[in-house]
Write a protein that holds these residues in place. Structure first.
Motif, PDB file in Angstrom:
ATOM      1  N   LEU A   1       0.818   2.837  -3.475  1.00 55.40           N
ATOM      2  CA  LEU A   1      -0.453   3.159  -4.126  1.00 55.40           C
ATOM      3  C   LEU A   1      -0.718   4.652  -4.086  1.00 55.40           C
TER       4      LEU A   1
ATOM      5  N   LEU B   1       0.368  -4.938  -8.957  1.00 53.82           N
ATOM      6  CA  LEU B   1       0.181  -3.503  -9.081  1.00 53.82           C
ATOM      7  C   LEU B   1       0.250  -3.103 -10.549  1.00 53.82           C
TER       8      LEU B   1
ATOM      9  N   VAL C   1      -1.667   6.925 -11.838  1.00 55.82           N
ATOM     10  CA  VAL C   1      -2.293   6.365 -10.640  1.00 55.82           C
ATOM     11  C   VAL C   1      -1.857   4.917 -10.527  1.00 55.82           C
TER      12      VAL C   1
ATOM     13  N   ASP D   1       0.786  -1.218   0.000  1.00 54.20           N
ATOM     14  CA  ASP D   1       0.000   0.000   0.000  1.00 54.20           C
ATOM     15  C   ASP D   1       0.829   1.285   0.000  1.00 54.20           C
TER      16      ASP D   1
ATOM     17  N   GLU E   1      -2.292   1.440  -8.667  1.00 55.93           N
ATOM     18  CA  GLU E   1      -3.359   0.762  -7.937  1.00 55.93           C
ATOM     19  C   GLU E   1      -3.174  -0.738  -8.015  1.00 55.93           C
ATOM     20  N   ARG E   2      -3.995  -1.440  -7.295  1.00 60.60           N
ATOM     21  CA  ARG E   2      -3.974  -2.908  -7.355  1.00 60.60           C
ATOM     22  C   ARG E   2      -4.781  -3.365  -8.564  1.00 60.60           C
ATOM     23  N   CYS E   3      -4.201  -4.289  -9.302  1.00 59.87           N
ATOM     24  CA  CYS E   3      -4.881  -4.959 -10.408  1.00 59.87           C
ATOM     25  C   CYS E   3      -4.809  -6.445 -10.071  1.00 59.87           C
TER      26      CYS E   3
END
Length: 145
Positions: free
Chosen positions: A30, A51, A43, A27, A45-47
């Motif tokens: 992120l 990430l 940006v 995190d 982010e989690r995929c």
């Protein structure tokens, strides 16, 4: 006495409650990052469990919000909107360094099959893309708050 016991019990529960490792490790990276080229914003982010990073803003997009990926080496992708394009994919690791790929540079239309993301500090990220073991390029991005 009773109130003191309740506070102590709450504190013990908070300390003993496990926090998922993925939430702790991944995190920190992120969020929104300012790129060093074209005053862009990516940006991260989690995929799924990995990430990824999407282009959210750039000078070209402020001039023309309908800007297309015209520099892409793959001619079939040149008509896709530039906003939202994946520039980082498949990164895993942490808490300070992630590896993965591919990476894509919409400014040049070139990509790199592998790379690393290194959190230099809470607000600085070294993004390195490599097309071969000794052919790499690094950019430093800064966190947007």
């Amino acid at each position: 006495m009773r109130r003191g016991f309740m506070v102590l019990a709450a504190a013990v529960c908070a300390v003993l409650t496990p926090v998922p490792a993925a939430a702790q490790d991944g995190d920190a990276i992120l969020g929104r990052w300012r790129t060093s080229a074209q005053n862009g914003v990516v940006v991260i982010e989690r995929c799924g469990v990995q990430l990824c990073g999407r282009l959210a803003d750039a000078a070209a997009l402020r001039a023309n919000p309908d800007q297309r990926d015209v520099r892409n080496r793959n001619t079939a992708l040149r008509d896709r909107p530039l906003q939202g394009v994946l520039v980082l994919q498949g990164f895993s690791g942490g808490p300070q360094e992630w590896s993965g790929g591919p990476l894509y540079d919409p400014e040049t239309g070139q990509g790199a099959p592998t790379g690393t993301l290194k959190l230099v500090s809470a607000d600085r990220l070294a993004v390195r893309g490599c097309i071969a073991p000794l052919l790499c390029r690094t950019q430093t991005w800064t966190r947007l708050r």
